[in-house]
Design an enzyme around this catalytic site. Sequence first.
Site, PDB file in Angstrom:
ATOM      1  N   GLU A 245       0.819  -1.221   0.000  1.00 17.91           N
ATOM      2  CA  GLU A 245       0.000   0.000   0.000  1.00 17.91           C
ATOM      3  C   GLU A 245       0.849   1.266   0.000  1.00 17.91           C
ATOM      4  O   GLU A 245       0.711   2.109   0.887  1.00 17.91           O
ATOM      5  CB  GLU A 245      -0.890   0.038   1.245  1.00 17.91           C
ATOM      6  CG  GLU A 245      -1.826  -1.136   1.422  1.00 17.91           C
ATOM      7  CD  GLU A 245      -2.538  -1.107   2.764  1.00 17.91           C
ATOM      8  OE1 GLU A 245      -2.089  -0.390   3.689  1.00 17.91           O
ATOM      9  OE2 GLU A 245      -3.547  -1.815   2.895  1.00 17.91           O
TER      10      GLU A 245
ATOM     11  N   ARG B  99       1.729  20.199   5.877  1.00 14.77           N
ATOM     12  CA  ARG B  99       2.736  19.352   6.520  1.00 14.77           C
ATOM     13  C   ARG B  99       3.707  20.127   7.422  1.00 14.77           C
ATOM     14  O   ARG B  99       4.004  19.685   8.536  1.00 14.77           O
ATOM     15  CB  ARG B  99       3.501  18.530   5.486  1.00 14.77           C
ATOM     16  CG  ARG B  99       2.602  17.657   4.594  1.00 14.77           C
ATOM     17  CD  ARG B  99       3.368  16.624   3.793  1.00 14.77           C
ATOM     18  NE  ARG B  99       3.910  15.607   4.656  1.00 14.77           N
ATOM     19  CZ  ARG B  99       5.168  15.531   5.023  1.00 14.77           C
ATOM     20  NH1 ARG B  99       6.043  16.399   4.564  1.00 14.77           N
ATOM     21  NH2 ARG B  99       5.569  14.597   5.838  1.00 14.77           N
TER      22      ARG B  99
ATOM     23  N   TYR C   1       3.437  18.892  11.184  1.00 17.33           N
ATOM     24  CA  TYR C   1       4.488  17.957  11.630  1.00 17.33           C
ATOM     25  C   TYR C   1       5.859  18.625  11.699  1.00 17.33           C
ATOM     26  O   TYR C   1       6.869  17.915  11.773  1.00 17.33           O
ATOM     27  CB  TYR C   1       4.624  16.781  10.653  1.00 17.33           C
ATOM     28  CG  TYR C   1       3.343  16.197  10.123  1.00 17.33           C
ATOM     29  CD1 TYR C   1       2.425  15.578  10.969  1.00 17.33           C
ATOM     30  CD2 TYR C   1       3.059  16.241   8.762  1.00 17.33           C
ATOM     31  CE1 TYR C   1       1.258  15.024  10.457  1.00 17.33           C
ATOM     32  CE2 TYR C   1       1.896  15.683   8.251  1.00 17.33           C
ATOM     33  CZ  TYR C   1       1.001  15.084   9.105  1.00 17.33           C
ATOM     34  OH  TYR C   1      -0.147  14.538   8.596  1.00 17.33           O
TER      35      TYR C   1
ATOM     36  N   CYS D  95      -4.065  33.652   8.722  1.00 21.09           N
ATOM     37  CA  CYS D  95      -3.943  34.286  10.032  1.00 21.09           C
ATOM     38  C   CYS D  95      -3.704  33.261  11.133  1.00 21.09           C
ATOM     39  O   CYS D  95      -4.572  33.002  11.976  1.00 21.09           O
ATOM     40  CB  CYS D  95      -5.195  35.103  10.309  1.00 21.09           C
ATOM     41  SG  CYS D  95      -5.295  36.449   9.132  1.00 21.09           S
TER      42      CYS D  95
HETATM   43  N1  LLP Z   1      -1.686   2.096   4.395  1.00 21.63           N
HETATM   44  C1  LLP Z   1      -2.281   2.561   5.503  1.00 21.63           C
HETATM   45  C2  LLP Z   1      -3.160   1.686   6.263  1.00 21.63           C
HETATM   46  C3  LLP Z   1      -2.032   3.893   5.909  1.00 21.63           C
HETATM   47  O1  LLP Z   1      -2.625   4.353   7.006  1.00 21.63           O
HETATM   48  C4  LLP Z   1      -1.185   4.723   5.145  1.00 21.63           C
HETATM   49  C5  LLP Z   1      -0.916   6.099   5.548  1.00 21.63           C
HETATM   50  C6  LLP Z   1      -0.597   4.191   3.983  1.00 21.63           C
HETATM   51  C7  LLP Z   1      -0.857   2.867   3.648  1.00 21.63           C
HETATM   52  C8  LLP Z   1       0.308   4.984   3.090  1.00 21.63           C
HETATM   53  O2  LLP Z   1       1.443   5.405   3.733  1.00 21.63           O
HETATM   54  P1  LLP Z   1       2.622   6.091   2.877  1.00 21.63           P
HETATM   55  O3  LLP Z   1       3.168   5.033   1.930  1.00 21.63           O
HETATM   56  O4  LLP Z   1       2.050   7.226   2.133  1.00 21.63           O
HETATM   57  O5  LLP Z   1       3.579   6.514   3.898  1.00 21.63           O
HETATM   58  N2  LLP Z   1      -0.336  13.089   6.399  1.00 21.63           N
HETATM   59  C9  LLP Z   1       0.905  12.443   6.776  1.00 21.63           C
HETATM   60  C10 LLP Z   1       0.939  10.988   6.419  1.00 21.63           C
HETATM   61  C11 LLP Z   1      -0.177  10.159   7.033  1.00 21.63           C
HETATM   62  C12 LLP Z   1      -0.171   8.748   6.549  1.00 21.63           C
HETATM   63  C13 LLP Z   1      -1.347   8.003   7.031  1.00 21.63           C
HETATM   64  N3  LLP Z   1      -1.434   6.653   6.587  1.00 21.63           N
HETATM   65  C14 LLP Z   1       2.051  13.195   6.137  1.00 21.63           C
HETATM   66  O6  LLP Z   1       1.826  14.189   5.452  1.00 21.63           O
HETATM   67  O7  LLP Z   1       3.206  12.861   6.361  1.00 21.63           O
END
Ligand code: LLP
Length: 427
Positions: free
Chosen positions: A280, A319, A323, A349
Amino acid sequence: MTATTARAVPASADPAILDGVDLSALARRVGTPCHVYSASAIRQRIAALQSALHGLDAQVCYAVKANSNLAILQLMADAGFGADIVSGGELWRCLHAGIPAARVVFSGVGKSADEIADALHAGVARFNVESADELQLLQRIAGKRNVTAHASVRINPDVDALTHAKISTGKSENKFGVGIDEAREWFAASARLTHVRLDGLHVHIGSQMLSLDPIRAALQRTAGFRRELADAGHAIHSIDVGGGLGVCYRAGQDHPVAIEDYVTVIREALAGFNGRILLEPGRWLVAEAGVLLTRVIRIKHGRQRTFLVLDAAMTDLIRPSLYDAWHDIVPLAHHERLLQTYDVVGPVCESSDTFARDRALPRCEAGDLVMIKATGAYGASMASTFNSRPLVAEVLLDQGRYAVVRRRQSLDEMVAGEQPAQNWEEP
Ligand code: LLP
């Protein structure tokens, strides 16, 4: 999976050119701020992942939340990828973009009864179940429809992903998944599940991981549990290894793992498992393919600091505010100018509407174009209209051409659905 031919991103040392497109000319045509994505760069990542997975029974389920634009989903559909979704809205997008439900897995701790029913109706491949309550709900809804749902247990392996706390999901204090002890009980009682086939494991421990160690540890734990289940007579048909692979946000400092090394860890940890492997990835496929193109509104000389005020804001890229994430920031021209230290901010703001503090950049002037890099993931998909800022345009580039894949929201579109309180009713 179908093979996709990798087309090279036209190489350019000039930051003003992306995927063969002159970004200054683009900014004049579509205005700023806008999210810009290189289709060639995304296809390259797709092809690299496909090649690394060679010989494995694997299905990539792109994590839609990273970038849910329909045009991006279409690129994934063209590659034969499925999708990892976390809401009915994401399912709807996938179906509209041509990703078949049979390649969709549904994750998330808060699936509602309606979302589960709709996903069953659409025929999603698999539910990644995160609580006993959800498992019972799935059994009831599938029973009512007289269908059998395929389900995987999302394991919480209690592994530290060594990333930002707000994007860690695999520690026991996080809301995600269930511990192996609880999962063991689910399988022991699974004969009672007349309408759910519990035949998969799922694990996703966090995002933006730059080390393979936590990934290896989580997969080894999952694989050990799979062997234990097999010994107890529970066949596991699929193991979903989640996403989480990190990218380079800070040149020279972030060192992402090579995709081949990541897949080698999967191969080694899951050796002896004969079922299907699901992946994923979200960020890794799209983050570095995108930039946020923005213009300098003005330079403000504060008493203590100098502010570079951009027309982009936390509403377009949250982001850094959420974070403290670093994104490289590059002016499109005038690299010969002397460096100056800025706090790079947006017009919203909120003091947290800050993209960078104390950032050394070639001296900028009002009207200059600046790009914020690696914004293809969790940029537009996390946008809001706070401060009544309409959602910005999104543009896909492909070898010298561009297509607007989300037009800039008009003010009318922004308030669509709002109305004065006239028709009062009793509930
Ligand atoms: N699978 C599941 C169950 C997840 O919860 C997520 C991400 C992914 C796959 C994909 O993860 P990736 O490969 O994109 O790291 N908004 C945050 C990231 C939150 C990710 C949440 N879940 C950011 O901007 O860093």
